[in-house]
Scaffold this motif. Structure first.
Motif, PDB file in Angstrom:
ATOM      1  N   TYR B  96       0.838  -1.209   0.000  1.00  0.00           N
ATOM      2  CA  TYR B  96       0.000   0.000   0.000  1.00  0.00           C
ATOM      3  C   TYR B  96       0.872   1.259   0.000  1.00  0.00           C
ATOM      4  O   TYR B  96       0.657   2.179  -0.794  1.00  0.00           O
ATOM      5  CB  TYR B  96      -0.888  -0.053   1.246  1.00  0.00           C
ATOM      6  CG  TYR B  96      -1.917   1.048   1.385  1.00  0.00           C
ATOM      7  CD1 TYR B  96      -3.207   0.873   0.896  1.00  0.00           C
ATOM      8  CD2 TYR B  96      -1.624   2.242   2.034  1.00  0.00           C
ATOM      9  CE1 TYR B  96      -4.171   1.859   1.037  1.00  0.00           C
ATOM     10  CE2 TYR B  96      -2.577   3.236   2.186  1.00  0.00           C
ATOM     11  CZ  TYR B  96      -3.845   3.042   1.687  1.00  0.00           C
ATOM     12  OH  TYR B  96      -4.797   4.023   1.829  1.00  0.00           O
ATOM     13  N   TYR B  97       1.868   1.281   0.880  1.00  0.00           N
ATOM     14  CA  TYR B  97       2.771   2.432   0.950  1.00  0.00           C
ATOM     15  C   TYR B  97       3.553   2.586  -0.356  1.00  0.00           C
ATOM     16  O   TYR B  97       3.757   3.695  -0.834  1.00  0.00           O
ATOM     17  CB  TYR B  97       3.724   2.307   2.152  1.00  0.00           C
ATOM     18  CG  TYR B  97       3.187   2.956   3.414  1.00  0.00           C
ATOM     19  CD1 TYR B  97       2.064   2.438   4.055  1.00  0.00           C
ATOM     20  CD2 TYR B  97       3.774   4.091   3.954  1.00  0.00           C
ATOM     21  CE1 TYR B  97       1.546   3.034   5.202  1.00  0.00           C
ATOM     22  CE2 TYR B  97       3.266   4.697   5.106  1.00  0.00           C
ATOM     23  CZ  TYR B  97       2.150   4.160   5.719  1.00  0.00           C
ATOM     24  OH  TYR B  97       1.643   4.760   6.840  1.00  0.00           O
ATOM     25  N   VAL B  98       4.000   1.457  -0.911  1.00  0.00           N
ATOM     26  CA  VAL B  98       4.744   1.503  -2.179  1.00  0.00           C
ATOM     27  C   VAL B  98       3.849   2.080  -3.285  1.00  0.00           C
ATOM     28  O   VAL B  98       4.295   2.876  -4.114  1.00  0.00           O
ATOM     29  CB  VAL B  98       5.258   0.089  -2.560  1.00  0.00           C
ATOM     30  CG1 VAL B  98       5.799   0.066  -3.984  1.00  0.00           C
ATOM     31  CG2 VAL B  98       6.321  -0.374  -1.575  1.00  0.00           C
ATOM     32  N   ASP B  99       2.564   1.677  -3.270  1.00  0.00           N
ATOM     33  CA  ASP B  99       1.618   2.157  -4.289  1.00  0.00           C
ATOM     34  C   ASP B  99       1.420   3.666  -4.231  1.00  0.00           C
ATOM     35  O   ASP B  99       1.236   4.313  -5.258  1.00  0.00           O
ATOM     36  CB  ASP B  99       0.256   1.477  -4.095  1.00  0.00           C
ATOM     37  CG  ASP B  99       0.159   0.177  -4.875  1.00  0.00           C
ATOM     38  OD1 ASP B  99       1.027  -0.052  -5.727  1.00  0.00           O
ATOM     39  OD2 ASP B  99      -0.785  -0.612  -4.640  1.00  0.00           O
ATOM     40  N   PHE B 100       1.418   4.221  -3.027  1.00  0.00           N
ATOM     41  CA  PHE B 100       1.047   5.628  -2.898  1.00  0.00           C
ATOM     42  C   PHE B 100       2.217   6.597  -2.672  1.00  0.00           C
ATOM     43  O   PHE B 100       2.091   7.774  -2.964  1.00  0.00           O
ATOM     44  CB  PHE B 100       0.009   5.801  -1.780  1.00  0.00           C
ATOM     45  CG  PHE B 100      -1.345   5.261  -2.157  1.00  0.00           C
ATOM     46  CD1 PHE B 100      -2.156   5.946  -3.052  1.00  0.00           C
ATOM     47  CD2 PHE B 100      -1.795   4.056  -1.656  1.00  0.00           C
ATOM     48  CE1 PHE B 100      -3.396   5.449  -3.421  1.00  0.00           C
ATOM     49  CE2 PHE B 100      -3.032   3.541  -2.017  1.00  0.00           C
ATOM     50  CZ  PHE B 100      -3.836   4.247  -2.900  1.00  0.00           C
ATOM     51  N   TYR B 101       3.297   6.088  -2.084  1.00  0.00           N
ATOM     52  CA  TYR B 101       4.425   6.997  -1.793  1.00  0.00           C
ATOM     53  C   TYR B 101       5.641   6.610  -2.631  1.00  0.00           C
ATOM     54  O   TYR B 101       6.208   5.532  -2.424  1.00  0.00           O
ATOM     55  CB  TYR B 101       4.797   6.945  -0.310  1.00  0.00           C
ATOM     56  CG  TYR B 101       3.715   7.429   0.622  1.00  0.00           C
ATOM     57  CD1 TYR B 101       3.320   8.766   0.647  1.00  0.00           C
ATOM     58  CD2 TYR B 101       3.081   6.548   1.498  1.00  0.00           C
ATOM     59  CE1 TYR B 101       2.332   9.215   1.509  1.00  0.00           C
ATOM     60  CE2 TYR B 101       2.092   6.988   2.367  1.00  0.00           C
ATOM     61  CZ  TYR B 101       1.724   8.317   2.370  1.00  0.00           C
ATOM     62  OH  TYR B 101       0.750   8.752   3.218  1.00  0.00           O
ATOM     63  N   SER B 102       6.048   7.522  -3.500  1.00  0.00           N
ATOM     64  CA  SER B 102       7.196   7.211  -4.358  1.00  0.00           C
ATOM     65  C   SER B 102       8.500   7.209  -3.560  1.00  0.00           C
ATOM     66  O   SER B 102       9.504   6.665  -4.008  1.00  0.00           O
ATOM     67  CB  SER B 102       7.274   8.216  -5.507  1.00  0.00           C
ATOM     68  OG  SER B 102       7.343   9.518  -4.966  1.00  0.00           O
ATOM     69  N   ASP B 103       8.489   7.816  -2.349  1.00  0.00           N
ATOM     70  CA  ASP B 103       9.724   7.878  -1.555  1.00  0.00           C
ATOM     71  C   ASP B 103       9.826   6.731  -0.540  1.00  0.00           C
ATOM     72  O   ASP B 103      10.702   6.754   0.321  1.00  0.00           O
ATOM     73  CB  ASP B 103       9.824   9.235  -0.832  1.00  0.00           C
ATOM     74  CG  ASP B 103       8.669   9.473   0.141  1.00  0.00           C
ATOM     75  OD1 ASP B 103       7.822   8.583   0.304  1.00  0.00           O
ATOM     76  OD2 ASP B 103       8.616  10.570   0.747  1.00  0.00           O
ATOM     77  N   PHE B 104       8.920   5.752  -0.643  1.00  0.00           N
ATOM     78  CA  PHE B 104       8.950   4.658   0.341  1.00  0.00           C
ATOM     79  C   PHE B 104      10.080   3.681   0.002  1.00  0.00           C
ATOM     80  O   PHE B 104      10.187   3.207  -1.125  1.00  0.00           O
ATOM     81  CB  PHE B 104       7.612   3.916   0.364  1.00  0.00           C
ATOM     82  CG  PHE B 104       7.501   2.923   1.492  1.00  0.00           C
ATOM     83  CD1 PHE B 104       7.219   3.354   2.780  1.00  0.00           C
ATOM     84  CD2 PHE B 104       7.699   1.570   1.274  1.00  0.00           C
ATOM     85  CE1 PHE B 104       7.128   2.447   3.838  1.00  0.00           C
ATOM     86  CE2 PHE B 104       7.617   0.665   2.317  1.00  0.00           C
ATOM     87  CZ  PHE B 104       7.335   1.101   3.594  1.00  0.00           C
ATOM     88  N   ASP B 105      10.914   3.407   1.009  1.00  0.00           N
ATOM     89  CA  ASP B 105      12.066   2.525   0.820  1.00  0.00           C
ATOM     90  C   ASP B 105      11.726   1.131   1.395  1.00  0.00           C
ATOM     91  O   ASP B 105      11.805   0.907   2.608  1.00  0.00           O
ATOM     92  CB  ASP B 105      13.274   3.139   1.545  1.00  0.00           C
ATOM     93  CG  ASP B 105      14.562   2.372   1.290  1.00  0.00           C
ATOM     94  OD1 ASP B 105      14.480   1.181   0.939  1.00  0.00           O
ATOM     95  OD2 ASP B 105      15.637   2.968   1.464  1.00  0.00           O
TER      96      ASP B 105
END
Lengths: 264, 231
Positions: B96-105
């Motif tokens: 979910y975080y990867v889908d919405f935040y391009s800065d998620f590591d």
């Protein structure tokens, strides 16, 4: 982003909705498979009649359950995901309020459609299987002939407006709930209770306006027993009023979501 | 360089004024403690910055822009509420975080999860409160954001977990980012803070470099806080 929002709406709601719809379809088929042949020379065994009665009861119960639960699923998804604690995540995503609302409208509409289609399939299977097993149940030839005659005689504009009004009415059912929840959320306390109150008040206002407009423009009353409620003029008027309400509810919901969000 | 600025910010709930004409400028690359007793307006300020509330008056600027979709993509926020959906697994919430935040590591998140032996296939609804708090922190700190708002990250957890949380914050935030930590547990955080902002009754009563403050007052930040907010 819209596609991703819809994906997660579906992931969340399909967990409960799809098994319920699948059960609805299976029970419909079972009701057809278990129907006793009451016209046979020998009466069907009591156990078969009782079994069929039980399955029919389950089918009716599921009809009610799917209607109510699909509504509850749509309501809880909107409330929990946007106005409950999950809202802290949803509203800090780099996604606009417009996108959130569009996602909830599309996913909610599709969920209503799935519930409706599962009903069609369930009862369709019940009838088809029942007729296949007990041949004399329905005179299909006669049914098709009557249906064909109805289709030939039906007025094209009337059919179009009938379908459009049904589609707009389904959307109205959805967006009115969303708008009520956003209104109830403006209250400092008892937000859920105030959402219900909001829904009732909106419904009363809506019904009053519809009634006044129908009297002014068509000279008919919704509550008049002598009114020809299926006239094309009446249908067009209903469609236009429904669309106007839909626009008002969409703008109102968006305004509150974008400008008056108060997550506490 | 200023990355977060409040100009004459006021927020009222009916007749109650939660924030009153607040002005504040914070620079990138600093860890700032937003300190004050309960009800002083810390959470309201952070919610306003994240667009979860609308101010009554005044302006908020994050990287020169008012709170919007654009600022949300550079702000990583840890609310004081448990916002995780129960039905998701850890793997789901990472996706979910990867889908919405391009800065998620993702790698950073997986490393932190691995260090704590948190099973990625476990449902969030089945986790203990403490584990959920750690997952929330990991998700927040795994973003390579420009601004981190951490609202009461150590409230309600045991001292051992507090140490872990503070270590996680220190070792994972982007060096050129602003980190705002809201808390009333000063003693636990004072060693990691560059600056302190004291809030009382919705007003900023102090904004100072922690080292200078400690030197000036001749006492710890916690000691000074207790003196200022003594009942």
């Amino acid at each position: 982003m819209l596609g991703r929002l819809i994906k997660y709406d579906f992931k969340s709601t399909f967990r409960s909705l799809l098994p319920l719809c699948a059960a609805f379809i299976v029970v419909g088929a079972l009701a057809g498979l278990s129907i006793p042949d009451f016209d046979a020379k020998t009466a069907p065994p009591t156990v078969i009649v009782v079994l069929w009665g039980t399955i029919m009861f389950a089918l009716v119960a599921l009809t009610v359950a799917v209607s109510i639960i699909s509504m509850i699923i749509v309501i809880t998804r909107f409330y929990k995901n946007l106005l409950g604690s999950e809202g802290y995540l949803s509203f800090t995503l780099p996604v606009s309020a417009k996108m959130h609302l569009t996602s909830k409208c599309i996913s909610g509409y599709v969920e209503f459609a799935i519930a409706f289609l599962s009903g069609i399939i369930s009862y369709g299977l019940f009838l088809l299987i029942a007729v296949a097993r007990v041949g004399n149940l329905i005179n299909f030839k006669k049914v098709f002939e009557e249906l064909a005659a109805l289709i030939v005689n039906v007025d094209a504009p009337y059919a179009v407006f009938f379908i459009l009004t049904a589609l707009a009415g389904t959307f109205q059912a959805l967006i009115k709930i969303y708008f009520s929840m956003m209104l109830g959320h403006q209250s400092e306390d008892h937000k859920i209770l105030m959402s219900f109150v909001g829904y009732i008040v909106i419904s009363i206002i809506e019904a009053t306006i519809e009634h006044i407009i129908s009297i002014i423009f068509l000279g008919v009353s919704f509550i008049s027993e002598t009114t020809d409620v299926v006239s094309l003029g009446y249908l067009i008027m209903t469609f236009v009023i429904t669309m106007i309400f839909n626009i008002v509810y969409v703008i109102g919901t968006y305004y509150l979501m974008n400008n008056k969000l108060n997550l506490e | 360089m200023s990355i977060f600025e409040l100009r004459c910010l006021t927020k009222s709930y009916g007749k109650k004024v939660a924030l009153n004409n607040v002005g504040l400028t914070l620079e990138a690359g600093r860890i700032v403690g937003l300190l004050g007793p309960n009800g002083s307006g810390k959470t309201t300020l952070i919610k306003l910055a994240n667009g979860l509330l609308r101010q009554t008056e005044g302006m908020i600027f994050i990287d020169g822009k008012e709170p919007s979709t654009e600022t949300k993509s550079i702000v990583s926020y840890l609310p004081d509420k448990d916002f995780l959906p129960d039905w998701m697994t850890v793997k789901d919430i990472i996706a979910y975080y990867v889908d919405f935040y391009s800065d998620f590591d993702t790698e950073r998140a997986k490393t932190m999860l691995g260090n704590l032996n948190i099973d990625e296939n476990m449902r969030l609804g089945k986790m203990s409160k403490g584990t959920r708090e750690k997952v929330r922190l990991i998700l927040t700190m795994a973003r390579r954001a420009k601004v981190y708002f951490l609202d009461e990250p150590i409230a309600g957890v045991d001292p051992a977990a507090r140490d872990y949380i503070l270590r996680t914050i220190i070792s994972n935030y982007e060096p050129d980012a602003l980190v705002v930590i809201s808390t009333h547990l000063i003693a636990d955080v004072e060693n990691v803070l560059d600056e302190a902002v004291f809030l009382r009754n919705g007003e900023v009563i102090l904004h100072k470099n922690v080292e200078e403050l400690v030197e000036e007052q001749g006492k710890s930040l916690d000691g000074y806080f207790r003196e200022v907010f003594a009942c």
